[in-house]
Design a protein around this motif. Structure first.
Motif, PDB file in Angstrom:
ATOM      1  N   LYS A 163       7.653   3.852   0.248  1.00 57.19           N
ATOM      2  CA  LYS A 163       7.905   2.826  -0.768  1.00 57.19           C
ATOM      3  C   LYS A 163       7.835   1.468  -0.093  1.00 57.19           C
ATOM      4  N   TYR A 164       6.845   0.696  -0.493  1.00 54.13           N
ATOM      5  CA  TYR A 164       6.708  -0.659   0.033  1.00 54.13           C
ATOM      6  C   TYR A 164       6.958  -1.641  -1.091  1.00 54.13           C
ATOM      7  N   TYR A 165       7.591  -2.745  -0.772  1.00 58.10           N
ATOM      8  CA  TYR A 165       7.716  -3.822  -1.743  1.00 58.10           C
ATOM      9  C   TYR A 165       6.877  -4.983  -1.261  1.00 58.10           C
ATOM     10  N   GLU A 166       6.214  -5.630  -2.217  1.00 58.70           N
ATOM     11  CA  GLU A 166       5.521  -6.856  -1.819  1.00 58.70           C
ATOM     12  C   GLU A 166       6.383  -8.031  -2.205  1.00 58.70           C
ATOM     13  N   VAL A 167       6.670  -8.854  -1.253  1.00 55.32           N
ATOM     14  CA  VAL A 167       7.493 -10.018  -1.535  1.00 55.32           C
ATOM     15  C   VAL A 167       6.609 -11.243  -1.398  1.00 55.32           C
ATOM     16  N   THR A 182       7.268   7.232   5.384  1.00 54.13           N
ATOM     17  CA  THR A 182       7.025   8.670   5.570  1.00 54.13           C
ATOM     18  C   THR A 182       8.291   9.517   5.581  1.00 54.13           C
ATOM     19  N   LEU A 183       8.889   9.604   4.406  1.00 52.93           N
ATOM     20  CA  LEU A 183      10.101  10.386   4.228  1.00 52.93           C
ATOM     21  C   LEU A 183       9.701  11.801   3.824  1.00 52.93           C
ATOM     22  N   SER A 184      10.086  12.794   4.610  1.00 53.98           N
ATOM     23  CA  SER A 184       9.785  14.181   4.229  1.00 53.98           C
ATOM     24  C   SER A 184      11.022  15.033   4.435  1.00 53.98           C
ATOM     25  N   PHE A 185      11.403  15.770   3.422  1.00 54.13           N
ATOM     26  CA  PHE A 185      12.469  16.760   3.593  1.00 54.13           C
ATOM     27  C   PHE A 185      12.483  17.685   2.383  1.00 54.13           C
ATOM     28  N   GLU A 186      13.272  18.724   2.506  1.00 57.42           N
ATOM     29  CA  GLU A 186      13.439  19.656   1.404  1.00 57.42           C
ATOM     30  C   GLU A 186      14.917  19.769   1.104  1.00 57.42           C
ATOM     31  N   THR A 237       8.680   3.450  -8.719  1.00 55.32           N
ATOM     32  CA  THR A 237       7.719   4.510  -8.437  1.00 55.32           C
ATOM     33  C   THR A 237       7.275   4.399  -6.987  1.00 55.32           C
ATOM     34  N   ALA A 238       6.893   5.538  -6.426  1.00 52.19           N
ATOM     35  CA  ALA A 238       6.560   5.582  -5.010  1.00 52.19           C
ATOM     36  C   ALA A 238       5.239   4.877  -4.740  1.00 52.19           C
ATOM     37  N   THR A 239       5.099   4.311  -3.527  1.00 50.48           N
ATOM     38  CA  THR A 239       3.844   3.699  -3.132  1.00 50.48           C
ATOM     39  C   THR A 239       2.854   4.785  -2.725  1.00 50.48           C
ATOM     40  N   ASP A 240       3.390   5.801  -2.050  1.00 49.03           N
ATOM     41  CA  ASP A 240       2.522   6.870  -1.562  1.00 49.03           C
ATOM     42  C   ASP A 240       3.374   8.105  -1.314  1.00 49.03           C
ATOM     43  N   GLY A 241       2.710   9.244  -1.161  1.00 45.43           N
ATOM     44  CA  GLY A 241       3.451  10.474  -0.893  1.00 45.43           C
ATOM     45  C   GLY A 241       3.816  11.197  -2.177  1.00 45.43           C
ATOM     46  N   HIS A 270       5.231   9.385  -9.469  1.00 45.17           N
ATOM     47  CA  HIS A 270       4.646   8.258 -10.194  1.00 45.17           C
ATOM     48  C   HIS A 270       5.142   8.164 -11.627  1.00 45.17           C
ATOM     49  N   VAL A 271       6.125   9.002 -11.989  1.00 48.52           N
ATOM     50  CA  VAL A 271       6.604   8.978 -13.367  1.00 48.52           C
ATOM     51  C   VAL A 271       7.866   8.115 -13.443  1.00 48.52           C
ATOM     52  N   PRO A 272       7.775   6.954 -14.063  1.00 44.97           N
ATOM     53  CA  PRO A 272       8.977   6.140 -14.213  1.00 44.97           C
ATOM     54  C   PRO A 272       9.933   6.793 -15.196  1.00 44.97           C
ATOM     55  N   ILE A 273      11.179   6.378 -15.162  1.00 42.06           N
ATOM     56  CA  ILE A 273      12.211   7.086 -15.918  1.00 42.06           C
ATOM     57  C   ILE A 273      11.929   7.118 -17.420  1.00 42.06           C
ATOM     58  N   GLN A 274      11.306   6.055 -17.960  1.00 38.21           N
ATOM     59  CA  GLN A 274      11.021   6.031 -19.399  1.00 38.21           C
ATOM     60  C   GLN A 274      10.067   7.156 -19.777  1.00 38.21           C
TER      61      GLN A 274
END
Lengths: 694, 397
Positions: free
Chosen positions: A361-365, A385-389, A418-422, A433-437
Motif C-alpha cells: 500500500k503506497y500513498y502519494e502525497v 510486501t506483506l505476506s502471511f496467513e 484499496t491495495a496498491t499491489d498484491g 481491490h474491493v472497497p467496502i461499499q
C-alpha cells in the motif's frame, strides 16, 4: 543541595483533597501520607481515578477553583506549602519543584523557539544573564542526549518528534536544578522503545543531579525500573507503601496482590494460567463503601469487620517503612498459590481463512495540495510486501510502534482503502481491490474491528442498545425490531454486561464497559475475522485482564480469527499464537510466539523486548536502548529500514545494510526474519528476558 | 385628564405585561424544578448569565405571542389618532371612547399611532421571522457543510470558494439589489427562494432514508408522508399566482407570503448560510476522525448516514450556541432591512421601520425611536447572554 537543609524533601501528612461540584463535595484524596527523602525516587501507582494526579497537583498547590485541601499538610523541605503566599509559591514552583506532564506538546509554547523557552527558566528565577542562560541551556540539552544541541535550541517544538519534545520538557524541568521532580505519566504518550530511552535518561539524570522524584504511573513495570520506593493508591487512599522489593515480593494488601495477578507477567498463559481480573468496578468517588474501599472486590472480605469505620495505615513489622491499609494482613497467607482456575483447552487452529500475498500500500502525497500537478509527488510506502496467513480460531499478533504501517494494513483489510499491489484472499476470494461499499453484507460482517480508544468507539449521542441494533440492521440480521432487540440483549449477555445497559448512553459507562459494547457490536454479524487495534491499551490494568479474557472466550466459542494489533509485548506473549513484528511497513519477523520471544531475534524485536517494562523482580532483562527516533515513512532510510538504529549493523560485512533491503530468511519452520546477519551471529544471541531460578 | 407621571406609566406598563410575567414565572419555576432531568437546557439554570439571557429572550417571545392574541396591546398598531401626533409618554387621549384605553402609554409617533402597541406588534414580526429564517439558514449550511467536511477535496474547495464569494459580497448592496423592481421583475428572488427552500426537503429525505433504508416497509410510507407534507408546504411557500414561479394553482396554495417578506427571508438565509456552512464543515472535519465514525465505515454504512446520524448529533453543542447567536444577528439584520425600508411594507410595526420613522424627528421627540431601539437591544443582548450561558454550561462537567 542548594541550601543546608537535610531533612526529607517532601513530607505529605494525612492529606485530604476534595473537589466541590454543584451537587456535592467529592473527596479525591483521603488520609494520604508519603515521605520523599533526598535523592529518592518514589513511585505513585494506581488506576485512573485513584487520585494520584490530584496528589501531584496538591503538591504544586494548583488545584483549580473547585479543588481544596480539606485536611493534613504538605511540607516541602520542612516548610508548609499550604501556608505560603502566592509569591512564595511562585518562587518555589519551577525552581525547586518541577513537574513533567504526560503530553509534551502541551508543556511547550508552540510559538517560541526551544532555546528561548529554556533560557527563560534561569533568567526568571535567578536573574541570569542571557549568555549564561544560553550556556546552561546548551549544557542541559546535551545532558538529555539530544543530537546537535545548537540546532535543537534554534528550532520550534513542532519540528521535533514526540520523544525529543519530552526530552526538552525534562531539560526544562532540570534547568533550575530542582530538588523535587514530579513526573505525571511522563512516557504514556510515547512509543515503547522511545519510552525505554526516556526512562533510562530520567534515572541517569536523577542520579547525576541528586534530584528527588515523585513518579506517577499506572505501569508497575515502569515503577520497578525507575523507583526506590512505591506507594500504591486505590480510590483516593494509599493502600500500601514500602520499598520496591518489599511491595513487589512481600505484598501485604489484597489490592496490590490482585493488581499483580491481573497483569501478564512472563509465565502467564491464556490456557494454563489465565489472568485473574479484579471482580467488580472501581467505586465512584461519591459512592465509596463504608470501611475498606476495596472491600466489595476483595477475596478476603469479612462482613462485619472490613465494612466498618475507617481503616488506618499499619506498619508491617520487620520491613523498612512498609505499611499497609488492611485489617487482616497478619492473617492472610500471602504465599498461598492462586487457586488455579480450570485450565482451558487450547483450541486448535483450523483451516486458513485469510491470506495476504505481497500486499503493498503506497500513498502519494502531493507536495502542494492546490497545485499538486506541477510539484513532485512523494510516495509513502505504508506497507511493503506483506505476506502471511491466518487460520480459524488463531490469534495473530501484529506488533510495532507508531508509523510501522499496522493501521494502514487494517484499513486495507477492512476495505476502507484499496491495495496498491498484491493480494488479500478471504476464503480464497480476492478482496484487495474491493472497497467496502462494493463488498457484500456477508463479507463486511465477517471482517470487523475493535477500536483502541474506549471513549471514542461509541457514538456519544445514541443509546448502547440502539448502536448494537443498528449494526444488526446493517448486517441484515433479524426480521423485526423485536427480533433484533432480542438478539441485541443476547449480545450484551455474551460480553457480560447487564441487560439494563441497552438503554444507557455511552457516557454513563466506564471505559471497560464501553470496550465490551464495542466488542458486542463487532460480533453482531457473527464476525469470523476480528481486527483488534490495541483494544486494551487505553484501559486500566485490572480491566485489561477482563476484556482480554472476554475476547479469548468469544474466540474459543466462535472460532474467530483474531488479528491483535499491539505494542505491548507482555499481553502479546500472553494471548497470541503467532506474532508478526513490523517496522516502517516491513514485516521484520514472523513466527510462533515461542519462536519470536526466544533467540534468534531480529535486532528490532530484541530491542522491543528489552524495552517493555516487566513488573517482576525475579526477571533479569538485558538493557538495549535504541538511539534516535523512528525514521519518517515519508523519507525512509535506504536499504534495511532498521539500519539507522540497529546495534548489530557493524556485524554485517560491507555496506550491505545501507544498500539492500534484506531478503526474507526462513529460520525454523514457520519462523522468518528480514535481516542480513549471518547464522553464526544469530546463534550468538542471548535471550533478552531471563527469569531467575526460584 | 392629566398626563400620567413616570411612576404611573411604569406601573401601567408592568400591569399591561401581566400575562407575560405569569408565563415567565411558570416557565422558570417548572424549569428549575426539573433542571436535573432536562439536559443542557436544565444546566442553563445553573448559570446566572444564562438565566438572565433566557429571561430576556422569553420575555420578548411571550410578548410577541400574547401581543398577536391582542392580550397586551392597548391600541391597534395601525390606528392613527391625529390629536396624539408626537405626544409624550403617558398622554391621555382626548375624548376617549368607551372601552378604549385612555392613554398612549409610551406616547404617539409622528402619525399619531401608539408607540407601545407598535413595539409589541414589532416583537411578533421578529419572533415569526428570525428563528424560522435562521432554521432555513442552518438547513442550507448543514446540508452543504457536512459533505464538504466529510469528503474534503475538490467538493470542499468548490463549496468553500462559493461560501467565500457570498461572504465577500456587501450585504446591504445585496439587499438593495434584491428589492429593486427590475430585479424582482426578472424573478431572481423567486428563483432563489425556490432553490434555497428546497434544502430542508433534501435534508429530511436524506436523514430518513439513510436511517431506515434497511427497513423498506417502514421507510417507504414514512418518506412518502413526510415528503408529501414538506413538498406541499414548499410549493405553497415558493409558488405565487402570477409571479415568475407559478407551480401550483391558487386553490392548492396553502398560504400567501407577501413578496416583501419572501425577499427578507431569502436575503437572510442567503447571507447567513455560508457562515453556518463553515462552522459545520469545521466540526465535521474534526468529528470524522473519531473511532465511532471509523466503526460505522467498517460496517459499511453509507456516507449520509455517517454524516447525519454519527457526526451531526455530536456537533450539536457548538451548533446550538451558534443558533442563539445567529438569531440575534438575524434580528439585527431584520432591523437593518426595516430601517432601509427594504422588503417590509412601510406601515409595518417592525422595530427597524419604526426606528427609521422616529429618526426624522429625533432632535425634538426622542421616544418614538428610542422605544423600538431599546427593544431590539434587549432582545439581541438576551440572545447573546443565552448563548454565553449555554456555551459555559456545555463546557462544564
Amino acid at each position: 543541595m542548594k541550601d543546608g537543609y537535610d531533612g526529607p524533601i517532601l513530607e505529605i501528612d494525612k492529606l485530604s483533597i476534595s473537589f466541590f461540584t454543584r451537587l456535592r463535595e467529592i473527596p479525591a484524596v483521603m488520609d494520604f501520607s508519603v515521605v520523599v527523602q533526598p535523592g529518592e525516587a518514589v513511585g505513585l501507582v494506581g488506576e485512573s481515578g485513584c487520585g494520584k494526579s490530584t496528589v501531584a497537583l496538591g503538591v504544586m498547590q494548583d488545584l483549580g477553583k473547585n479543588g481544596r485541601i480539606v485536611g493534613g499538610s504538605i511540607k516541602f523541605k520542612g516548610r508548609d506549602l499550604g501556608a505560603m503566599s502566592l509569591d512564595e509559591l511562585r518562587e518555589i514552583r519551577g525552581s525547586e519543584i518541577a513537574m513533567i506532564y504526560q503530553e509534551p506538546m502541551a508543556s511547550l509554547n508552540p510559538a517560541m523557539k526551544i532555546g528561548k523557552q529554556l533560557m527563560e527558566v534561569p533568567m526568571i528565577h535567578r536573574g541570569a544573564s542571557e549568555k549564561d542562560a544560553y550556556e546552561r541551556a546548551l549544557q542541559v540539552v546535551t545532558d538529555v542526549k539530544l543530537p546537535d544541541p545548537r540546532r535543537i535550541l534554534d528550532s520550534y517544538p513542532h519540528q521535533l518528534s514526540g520523544g525529543q519534545q519530552q526530552r526538552i520538557v525534562i531539560a526544562m524541568a532540570l534547568m533550575a536544578e530542582p530538588s523535587l521532580l514530579i513526573l505525571d505519566e511522563p512516557t504514556t504518550a510515547l512509543d515503547v522503545t522511545v519510552e525505554a530511552a526516556v526512562v533510562e535518561l530520567v534515572k541517569e539524570l536523577g542520579k547525576k543531579y541528586g534530584t528527588s522524584m515523585l513518579f506517577i504511573s499506572h505501569n508497575l513495570g515502569l515503577v520497578l525500573e525507575t523507583c526506590d520506593r512505591i506507594c500504591v493508591m486505590y480510590s483516593g487512599e494509599a493502600v500500601e507503601r514500602g520499598s520496591i522489593k518489599d511491595v513487589f515480593d512481600e505484598m501485604q494488601h489484597p489490592y496490590t496482590q490482585a493488581l499483580f495477578r491481573s497483569i501478564p507477567l512472563p509465565g502467564a498463559d491464556k490456557n494454563a494460567h489465565p489472568l485473574r481480573a479484579i471482580p467488580g468496578n472501581f467505586p465512584l468517588p461519591h459512592e465509596r463503601p463504608e470501611g475498606c474501599n476495596f472491600g466489595p472486590r476483595c477475596d478476603y472480605f469479612e462482613a462485619g469487620r472490613c465494612d466498618q469505620g475507617t481503616i488506618p495505615m499499619e506498619s508491617v513489622p520487620g520491613n523498612d517503612r512498609h505499611a499497609t491499609r488492611c485489617l487482616k494482613f497478619r492473617e492472610i497467607d500471602w504465599n498461598a498459590p492462586l487457586t488455579a482456575d480450570i485450565a482451558k483447552e487450547k483450541s486448535e487452529p483450523g483451516r486458513v481463512v485469510l491470506k495476504m500475498e505481497d500486499l503493498k500500500k503506497y500513498y502519494e502525497v502531493a507536495a502542494n495540495a492546490l497545485f499538486g500537478k506541477s510539484g513532485e509527488t512523494k510516495v509513502v510506502k505504508a506497507n511493503e510486501t506483506l505476506s502471511f496467513e491466518a487460520r480459524e480460531s488463531e490469534t495473530l499478533a501484529i506488533v510495532g510502534e507508531s508509523g510501522c504501517g499496522k493501521s494502514t494494513f487494517a484499513k486495507v483489510l477492512m476495505g476502507l482503502e484499496t491495495a496498491t499491489d498484491g493480494r488479500i484472499l478471504l476464503d480464497n476470494q480476492e478482496i484487495q481491490h474491493v472497497p467496502i461499499q462494493a463488498r457484500n453484507t456477508k463479507t463486511v460482517a465477517d471482517v470487523q474491528m475493535v477500536f483502541q480508544n474506549p471513549f471514542d468507539t461509541l457514538n456519544p449521542s445514541m443509546t448502547v442498545g440502539r448502536q448494537i441494533m443498528r449494526a444488526l440492521e446493517i448486517f441484515g440480521i433479524g426480521d423485526s425490531e423485536e427480533e433484533r432487540r432480542k438478539r441485541m440483549l443476547q449480545l450484551l449477555d455474551l460480553v457480560k454486561l447487564p441487560r439494563e445497559f441497552a438503554d444507557r448512553m455511552p457516557r454513563q459507562l466506564s471505559g471497560g464497559q464501553k470496550q465490551r459494547v464495542g466488542i458486542a457490536r463487532a460480533f453482531a454479524g457473527g464476525a469470523r475475522i476480528v481486527v483488534a487495534d490495541e483494544p486494551v491499551s487505553a484501559l486500566d490494568v485490572s480491566v485489561q485482564a477482563a476484556v482480554t479474557d472476554l475476547l479469548m472466550e468469544i474466540q474459543r466459542e466462535q472460532k474467530t480469527t483474531l488479528l491483535f494489533i499491539s505494542h505491548d509485548l507482555s499481553i502479546v506473549r500472553y494471548l497470541s499464537d503467532r506474532v508478526m513484528v513490523m517496522y516502517l511497513g516491513h514485516v521484520v519477523e514472523l513466527g510462533t510466539t515461542e519462536q519470536v520471544f526466544a533467540p534468534p531475534y531480529h535486532p528490532y524485536t530484541e530491542a522491543l523486548l528489552s524495552a517493555v517494562p516487566i513488573a517482576d523482580t525475579s526477571v533479569e532483562k538485558k538493557h538495549i536502548v535504541l538511539e534516535g527516533d523512528i525514521p519518517s515513512a515519508m523519507n525512509p532510510p535506504p536499504g534495511c529500514p532498521f539500519q539507522t538504529r540497529c546495534r548489530w549493523k557493524d556485524r554485517v560485512p560491507g555496506n550491505l545494510c545501507e544498500q539492500d533491503v534484506p531478503p526474507v530468511r526462513k529460520m525454523a519452520s514457520g519462523h522468518q526474519l528480514k535481516c542480513h546477519l549471518d547464522d553464526a551471529v544469530f546463534d550468538e544471541m542471548e535471550p533478552v528476558i531471563k527469569v531467575a531460578a526460584e | 385628564m392629566d398626563p400620567l407621571s413616570w411612576g404611573e406609566i411604569l406601573a401601567r406598563v408592568l400591569a399591561q405585561f401581566t400575562p407575560v410575567w405569569i408565563a415567565l414565572v411558570l416557565v422558570f419555576v417548572v424549569s428549575i424544578l426539573f433542571k436535573r432531568r432536562l439536559g443542557l437546557y436544565g444546566k442553563l439554570f445553573d448559570s446566572l448569565i444564562g438565566m438572565i439571557g433566557y429571561g430576556m429572550v422569553m420575555f420578548w417571545v411571550f410578548t410577541g405571542v400574547f401581543g398577536a392574541f391582542d392580550l397586551i396591546v392597548t391600541h391597534d398598531s395601525l390606528q392613527q389618532i391625529s390629536s396624539m401626533k408626537n405626544k409624550v409618554p403617558g398622554f391621555p387621549i382626548l375624548g376617549a371612547e368607551e372601552g378604549q384605553y385612555p392613554y398612549y402609554l409610551l406616547g404617539g409617533d409622528n402619525l399619531g399611532r401608539d408607540v407601545f402597541s407598535r413595539m409589541i406588534d414589532g416583537a411578533w414580526v421578529v419572533v415569526q421571522i428570525a428563528p424560522l429564517a435562521t432554521v432555513f439558514a442552518f438547513m442550507v449550511g448543514i446540508t452543504l457543510g457536512l459533505p464538504a467536511g466529510y469528503y474534503g477535496g475538490r467538493l470542499d474547495t468548490a463549496l468553500s470558494f462559493l461560501a467565500n464569494l457570498i461572504l465577500a459580497f456587501p450585504v446591504i448592496l445585496l439587499f438593495y439589489l434584491l428589492v429593486t423592481p427590475e430585479i424582482i421583475a426578472t424573478g431572481i428572488p423567486n428563483y432563489m427562494a425556490t432553490f434555497l427552500f428546497i434544502f430542508p426537503i433534501i435534508f429530511a429525505a436524506v436523514l430518513l432514508n439513510s436511517r431506515y433504508h434497511t427497513r423498506p416497509t417502514l421507510r417507504t410510507p414514512l418518506l412518502i408522508g413526510v415528503l408529501g407534507v414538506l413538498g406541499w408546504l414548499y410549493l405553497s411557500l415558493v409558488s405565487e399566482v402570477g409571479s415568475k414561479v407559478y407551480l401550483i394553482p391558487g386553490f392548492a396554495d396553502l398560504f400567501d407570503v407577501p413578496a416583501g417578506i419572501l425577499v427578507v427571508f431569502v436575503s437572510v438565509v442567503f447571507v447567513n448560510s455560508p457562515t453556518v456552512f463553515r462552522i459545520v464543515r469545521g466540526l465535521t472535519m474534526d468529528i470524522k476522525t473519531r473511532d465511532y465514525v471509523a466503526a460505522a465505515q467498517t460496517r459499511g454504512e453509507g456516507p449520509w448516514y455517517i454524516m447525519l446520524w454519527e457526526i451531526l448529533p455530536n456537533a450539536r453543542g457548538p451548533l446550538i450556541v451558534d443558533f442563539c447567536l445567529r438569531i440575534g444577528y438575524t434580528t439585527i439584520l431584520l432591523g437593518t432591512l426595516g430601517f432601509f425600508g427594504l422588503g417590509l411594507p412601510p406601515e409595518s410595526p417592525d422595530w427597524g421601520t419604526t426606528i427609521n420613522d422616529g429618526r426624522r424627528l429625533l432632535r425634538i421627540y426622542l421616544h418614538p425611536a428610542l422605544v423600538p431601539a431599546i427593544s431590539l437591544l434587549t432582545l439581541v443582548l438576551g440572545l447573546n447572554l443565552l448563548a454565553d450561558g449555554l456555551r459555559e454550561e456545555s463546557l462544564r462537567d
